[in-house]
Write a protein that holds these residues in place. Sequence first.
Motif, short mmCIF file in Angstrom:
data_model
loop_
_atom_site.label_atom_id
_atom_site.label_comp_id
_atom_site.label_asym_id
_atom_site.label_seq_id
_atom_site.Cartn_x
_atom_site.Cartn_y
_atom_site.Cartn_z
N TRP A 9 0.81 -1.21 0.00
CA TRP A 9 0.00 0.00 0.00
C TRP A 9 0.85 1.26 0.00
O TRP A 9 0.42 2.30 -0.48
N GLN A 10 2.07 1.17 0.50
CA GLN A 10 2.98 2.31 0.37
C GLN A 10 3.30 2.56 -1.09
O GLN A 10 3.32 3.69 -1.57
N ASP A 305 -0.43 2.80 7.24
CA ASP A 305 -0.54 2.57 5.80
C ASP A 305 -1.93 2.18 5.34
O ASP A 305 -2.56 2.89 4.57
N LEU A 306 -2.42 1.03 5.79
CA LEU A 306 -3.71 0.56 5.30
C LEU A 306 -4.81 1.56 5.60
O LEU A 306 -5.72 1.76 4.79
N GLY A 307 -4.75 2.19 6.76
CA GLY A 307 -5.80 3.11 7.17
C GLY A 307 -5.96 4.29 6.24
O GLY A 307 -7.05 4.86 6.13
N SER A 308 -4.89 4.70 5.55
CA SER A 308 -4.99 5.83 4.63
C SER A 308 -5.18 5.37 3.19
O SER A 308 -5.90 5.99 2.41
N SER A 309 -4.53 4.26 2.80
CA SER A 309 -4.57 3.82 1.41
C SER A 309 -5.90 3.18 1.03
O SER A 309 -6.41 3.42 -0.07
N PHE A 310 -6.47 2.37 1.91
CA PHE A 310 -7.73 1.71 1.59
C PHE A 310 -8.85 2.69 1.28
O PHE A 310 -9.54 2.54 0.26
N GLN A 317 -16.63 3.31 2.86
CA GLN A 317 -17.49 2.21 3.28
C GLN A 317 -16.84 0.85 3.05
O GLN A 317 -16.80 0.00 3.95
N VAL A 318 -16.32 0.65 1.84
CA VAL A 318 -15.64 -0.62 1.54
C VAL A 318 -14.40 -0.77 2.40
O VAL A 318 -14.12 -1.84 2.95
N ALA A 319 -13.64 0.32 2.54
CA ALA A 319 -12.41 0.27 3.33
C ALA A 319 -12.70 -0.11 4.77
O ALA A 319 -11.99 -0.93 5.36
N SER A 320 -13.73 0.46 5.35
CA SER A 320 -14.09 0.16 6.73
C SER A 320 -14.44 -1.31 6.89
O SER A 320 -14.04 -1.95 7.87
N VAL A 322 -13.50 -3.93 4.96
CA VAL A 322 -12.34 -4.80 4.75
C VAL A 322 -11.34 -4.66 5.90
O VAL A 322 -10.86 -5.66 6.44
N LEU A 323 -11.05 -3.42 6.30
CA LEU A 323 -10.10 -3.21 7.38
C LEU A 323 -10.59 -3.81 8.70
O LEU A 323 -9.80 -4.30 9.50
N GLY A 324 -11.90 -3.75 8.90
CA GLY A 324 -12.46 -4.33 10.11
C GLY A 324 -12.21 -5.82 10.20
O GLY A 324 -11.87 -6.36 11.26
N GLU A 325 -12.35 -6.51 9.06
CA GLU A 325 -12.11 -7.96 9.04
C GLU A 325 -10.63 -8.28 9.18
O GLU A 325 -10.26 -9.24 9.86
N ILE A 326 -9.77 -7.48 8.56
CA ILE A 326 -8.33 -7.69 8.71
C ILE A 326 -7.91 -7.48 10.16
O ILE A 326 -7.13 -8.24 10.73
N GLN A 327 -8.49 -6.45 10.79
CA GLN A 327 -8.17 -6.16 12.19
C GLN A 327 -8.56 -7.33 13.09
O GLN A 327 -7.84 -7.65 14.04
N LYS A 328 -9.67 -7.97 12.81
CA LYS A 328 -10.09 -9.12 13.60
C LYS A 328 -9.05 -10.23 13.54
O LYS A 328 -8.75 -10.88 14.55
N VAL A 329 -8.50 -10.46 12.34
CA VAL A 329 -7.48 -11.50 12.19
C VAL A 329 -6.20 -11.10 12.92
O VAL A 329 -5.57 -11.90 13.62
N PHE A 330 -5.82 -9.83 12.78
CA PHE A 330 -4.59 -9.35 13.40
C PHE A 330 -4.63 -9.49 14.92
O PHE A 330 -3.59 -9.71 15.56
#
Length: 332
Positions: A9-10, A305-310, A317-320, A322-330
């Motif tokens: 994403w950078q 990175d992801l928080g700004s690029s997504f 809406q889409v970014a929120s 997707v990022l929410g699901e990635i955060q759950k895994v992290f």
Amino acid sequence: MAVNHLCQWQYLRFQLSHPSASACRYLSPSRSKSSTSSTAKVNCSAAPSSSPMDSHNEGRKKFMEFPYASGPVRQLMVDLVSTVENTLDSQLLPCTLPPDVQYYENQNGTAQASLQIRSGLKSSLIDFILGSWVHSELPTGAALNITSLSAYLNSSTDAPNLLIELIQSSPTSLVLILDLPPRKDLVLHPDYLHTFYESTRLDEYRQMLEKVPEVRPYFSSSLYLRCVVSPSAIMVRVDTETETGAGESTRLDYIITNHVHPVAKQVIGIWLNQCACGGRHLGESDKAYLEKRDGLIKNKTIEIDLGSSFPRLFGPQVASRVLGEIQKVFTA
């Protein structure tokens, strides 16, 4: 995995802002010959279904198509993903991401992406395996295509993680990042350096690629990325001169097939044998340190990175989602 997305994403942010089988054992192929004909085993239900396994199969099928990648990149990624999954399959759970996270796109259809995350069983050393591809039409009229595979081990072992990423924004240029990012300080732990980097002769693969005339070192603008990869990290840029007509293979295709693919297959084999299947087991005090370090790297990925690029690429809406699901895994 977090390093993987940070780099991805950078690089994407720069492009947008500057428009000009059951047993854990892997048999490594010989250095001089690589298998490029591996195919993925996809078992998709013929009838619509909302079961978790059907969702996994459908999402995996879409991911394994790598629809915007060149032929050699597609063959490489299918081979690598299949090799990892076939070796570790008995230790992995199906992907449980929602369908609209396994595949998503922005509102005007200029960016599409596929994401697959498979968590490891609690009895295994695998935290999760993550694969993704991203396609984005750039303001210049060109397209950016990113394909990646990364694997994170859990705190039961201190063995390195896995990272491979191919970034292509023209038919004549490619950025390759291939590494086993360390999880311990190599100065304080020289035995770790010897075990995973010196005795495996990982640096020889970087040297092999850099002998190709069109291959040059790639220096990420992210100082953070540079400090979390290993001394043997392969970070190179391949620049060839001319394009060819439709259907004709290019010099870049040749380099990917005959140089990048064999090297990547060897490095994947080393990671499977020495890390995923042969990693060292740790005591409780060492586990606490690794959990803290791994968590910091994952949080940094979201934070810087992801928080700004997504949101810029896919909309808020889409970014929120997707990022929410990635955060759950992290944070699982």
